[in-house]
Design a protein around this motif. Structure first.
Motif, PDB file in Angstrom:
ATOM      1  N   TRP A 124      51.180  41.792  30.175  1.00 54.12           N
ATOM      2  CA  TRP A 124      49.821  42.329  30.157  1.00 54.12           C
ATOM      3  C   TRP A 124      48.848  41.438  29.393  1.00 54.12           C
ATOM      4  O   TRP A 124      47.694  41.293  29.770  1.00 54.12           O
ATOM      5  CB  TRP A 124      49.796  43.766  29.614  1.00 54.12           C
ATOM      6  N   GLN A 125      49.355  40.826  28.317  1.00 49.30           N
ATOM      7  CA  GLN A 125      48.487  39.898  27.577  1.00 49.30           C
ATOM      8  C   GLN A 125      48.077  38.733  28.474  1.00 49.30           C
ATOM      9  O   GLN A 125      46.930  38.301  28.462  1.00 49.30           O
ATOM     10  CB  GLN A 125      49.236  39.340  26.363  1.00 49.30           C
ATOM     11  N   LEU A 126      49.042  38.248  29.259  1.00 46.49           N
ATOM     12  CA  LEU A 126      48.735  37.126  30.149  1.00 46.49           C
ATOM     13  C   LEU A 126      47.778  37.557  31.255  1.00 46.49           C
ATOM     14  O   LEU A 126      46.889  36.802  31.653  1.00 46.49           O
ATOM     15  CB  LEU A 126      50.021  36.550  30.745  1.00 46.49           C
ATOM     16  N   ILE A 127      47.968  38.790  31.736  1.00 48.93           N
ATOM     17  CA  ILE A 127      47.055  39.301  32.776  1.00 48.93           C
ATOM     18  C   ILE A 127      45.635  39.396  32.213  1.00 48.93           C
ATOM     19  O   ILE A 127      44.671  38.943  32.832  1.00 48.93           O
ATOM     20  CB  ILE A 127      47.517  40.682  33.283  1.00 48.93           C
ATOM     21  N   GLU A 128      45.549  39.954  31.010  1.00 50.91           N
ATOM     22  CA  GLU A 128      44.219  40.101  30.403  1.00 50.91           C
ATOM     23  C   GLU A 128      43.565  38.740  30.172  1.00 50.91           C
ATOM     24  O   GLU A 128      42.377  38.552  30.456  1.00 50.91           O
ATOM     25  CB  GLU A 128      44.318  40.885  29.096  1.00 50.91           C
ATOM     26  N   ALA A 129      44.364  37.794  29.696  1.00 45.98           N
ATOM     27  CA  ALA A 129      43.822  36.445  29.462  1.00 45.98           C
ATOM     28  C   ALA A 129      43.378  35.818  30.785  1.00 45.98           C
ATOM     29  O   ALA A 129      42.313  35.197  30.869  1.00 45.98           O
ATOM     30  CB  ALA A 129      44.868  35.569  28.780  1.00 45.98           C
ATOM     31  N   GLY A 130      44.196  36.051  31.832  1.00 45.38           N
ATOM     32  CA  GLY A 130      43.865  35.497  33.146  1.00 45.38           C
ATOM     33  C   GLY A 130      42.599  36.123  33.709  1.00 45.38           C
ATOM     34  O   GLY A 130      41.746  35.422  34.275  1.00 45.38           O
ATOM     35  N   LEU A 131      42.481  37.436  33.555  1.00 48.79           N
ATOM     36  CA  LEU A 131      41.283  38.126  34.055  1.00 48.79           C
ATOM     37  C   LEU A 131      40.034  37.624  33.329  1.00 48.79           C
ATOM     38  O   LEU A 131      38.986  37.406  33.939  1.00 48.79           O
ATOM     39  CB  LEU A 131      41.421  39.640  33.852  1.00 48.79           C
ATOM     40  N   HIS A 132      40.176  37.448  32.034  1.00 42.99           N
ATOM     41  CA  HIS A 132      39.083  36.944  31.222  1.00 42.99           C
ATOM     42  C   HIS A 132      38.616  35.599  31.731  1.00 42.99           C
ATOM     43  O   HIS A 132      37.424  35.364  31.930  1.00 42.99           O
ATOM     44  CB  HIS A 132      39.589  36.761  29.781  1.00 42.99           C
ATOM     45  N   GLN A 133      39.611  34.733  31.945  1.00 38.80           N
ATOM     46  CA  GLN A 133      39.293  33.379  32.404  1.00 38.80           C
ATOM     47  C   GLN A 133      38.629  33.431  33.782  1.00 38.80           C
ATOM     48  O   GLN A 133      37.612  32.781  34.022  1.00 38.80           O
ATOM     49  CB  GLN A 133      40.572  32.552  32.463  1.00 38.80           C
ATOM     50  N   HIS A 134      39.198  34.251  34.670  1.00 38.14           N
ATOM     51  CA  HIS A 134      38.677  34.398  36.018  1.00 38.14           C
ATOM     52  C   HIS A 134      37.226  34.893  35.961  1.00 38.14           C
ATOM     53  O   HIS A 134      36.340  34.384  36.652  1.00 38.14           O
ATOM     54  CB  HIS A 134      39.566  35.396  36.779  1.00 38.14           C
ATOM     55  N   PHE A 135      36.997  35.874  35.109  1.00 36.48           N
ATOM     56  CA  PHE A 135      35.663  36.444  34.932  1.00 36.48           C
ATOM     57  C   PHE A 135      34.688  35.370  34.446  1.00 36.48           C
ATOM     58  O   PHE A 135      33.623  35.158  35.026  1.00 36.48           O
ATOM     59  CB  PHE A 135      35.743  37.601  33.924  1.00 36.48           C
ATOM     60  N   ASN A 136      35.097  34.686  33.375  1.00 37.15           N
ATOM     61  CA  ASN A 136      34.199  33.685  32.781  1.00 37.15           C
ATOM     62  C   ASN A 136      33.891  32.529  33.716  1.00 37.15           C
ATOM     63  O   ASN A 136      32.838  31.913  33.619  1.00 37.15           O
ATOM     64  CB  ASN A 136      34.804  33.138  31.485  1.00 37.15           C
ATOM     65  N   GLU A 137      34.836  32.224  34.604  1.00 34.56           N
ATOM     66  CA  GLU A 137      34.635  31.070  35.477  1.00 34.56           C
ATOM     67  C   GLU A 137      33.989  31.442  36.818  1.00 34.56           C
ATOM     68  O   GLU A 137      33.670  30.565  37.611  1.00 34.56           O
ATOM     69  CB  GLU A 137      35.988  30.383  35.739  1.00 34.56           C
TER      70      GLU A 137
END
Ligand code: GDP
Length: 336
Positions: A288-301
């Motif tokens: 879940w931490q990796l998913i959240e980090a990935g979503l964050h990155q996806h959002f920011n980019e």
């Protein structure tokens, strides 16, 4: 999962990576160090290779006992880990020592970076010591350390020690990746209160008061205080009462007692099923931490987000748009 991300069987890996996997499985320290360097790399092609290597090794992981050790600088972490490591090797174990130190990207490694630390342990064939990755954020450092831990297990290390500094969030992070989390303390009155304040007592499976040789009386007082402090908090497991041990890392005293308690802990929680359950929870939390980090990155980019974020942020600041409406509008970009 697209074709590129599918785990490959070992024989299907490119020759270079196959050699790496085989080297790790053979317990070669050089191969292990190389594999860890690969997982620590931020290059996209290295990341993809690292995941394939990890996947190939995954069936051979999970066989170590994972012990977290935290303490403030000067508590004696490296002296203790060295004394314990040498003792464990004498008992037939193979010991890997990793570190989580988010400040290492700034200081170049404040723990384990210094080559003079753990000099005796370093020279042992049965030991593998790796300083903290300097990946920047705590989350980044922790992710690499988790993966390095799996590699160490695949290389046959049956004890993995993860060291961290007793300041801030890194303790909770390390507690979330090990089987047993241990606080290394100095025999100073008042230390226990600090730990209660920080909420650290709750995550301690064991408390070790080091430097007992300096002042046995103060050590006894500290031990009593710690026992009280531990009684005040809710226990993580009904089957384990965190013990308070006293040791002298410098004089190499208390190592057998420490390890006996580690084994008692493992046996008690294995019998109750909590040991495996804790690892399952940790793996899911990691996912879940990796998913959240990935979503964050996806959002920011996301181009749409990048375009409208400054305008919407300003609008929220001025009170022209509610935070909820702005968040809603920004998140809506992810649907496209
Ligand atoms: P770290 O910063 O937590 O890794 O602490 P170190 O292991 O570097 O130890 C800090 C200092 O405390 C060193 O000078 C050690 O020699 C000393 N030290 C560590 N353990 C003991 C101990 O059990 N007794 C005494 N008297 N000194 C110790």
């Amino acid at each position: 999962m697209n074709a590129r991300e599918m785990p490959l069987p070992v024989h299907a890996l490119p020759p270079e990576d196959r050699t790496l996997v085989e080297g790790v499985l053979a317990g070669q320290r050089r191969a292990l160090a190389k594999a860890i360097t690969l997982i620590e790399s931020t290059r996209a092609d290295h990341r993809a290779r690292a995941q394939q290597v990890l996947n190939a090794l995954l069936p051979r992981t999970g066989n170590a006992i994972r012990v977290g050790i935290s303490g403030v600088p000067g508590a004696g972490k490296s002296t203790f880990i060295e004394a314990l490591g040498v003792w464990l090797i004498g008992q037939g174990h193979r010991v890997a020592v990793l570190a989580v130190d988010p400040s290492s990207s700034i200081t170049g490694g404040s723990i384990l970076g210094d080559k003079t630390r753990m000099e005796i342990l370093c020279q042992k064939e049965e030991a593998f010591i790796r300083p903290s990755p300097s990946a920047g954020s705590l989350g980044g450092v922790a992710e690499k350390t988790r993966e390095a831990m799996l590699l160490c297990e695949a290389a046959g290390y049956d004890v993995v020690i993860v060291e961290t500094v007793g300041v801030g969030q890194s303790e909770t992070t390390v507690a979330g990746m090990v089987d047993l989390f241990c606080l290394l303390q100095l025999p100073n009155a008042g230390d226990d209160l600090q730990a209660i304040k920080k909420g650290i007592v709750e995550i301690a499976d064991m408390v070790v008061i080091n430097k007992a040789d300096i002042d046995p009386k103060a050590t006894a007082v500290a031990r009593a205080q710690w026992k009280n402090a531990l009684h005040l908090v809710r226990r993580a497991s009904p089957n384990w009462e965190p013990p308070v041990l006293t040791v002298s890392a410098l004089q190499k005293e208390g190592m057998a007692d420490f390890w006996e308690n580690v084994e008692k802990y493992r046996d008690a929680l294995t019998a109750s099923g909590e040991f495996a359950q804790k690892r399952r929870h940790q793996s899911l939390a990691w996912m879940w931490q990796l998913i959240e980090a990935g979503l964050h990155q996806h959002f920011n980019e996301h181009p749409g987000v990048r375009e409208s974020l400054p305008r919407l942020s300003q609008s929220v600041e001025r009170g022209l748009t509610t935070p909820a409406a702005a968040a809603h509008a920004l998140l809506a970009h992810l649907k496209h």
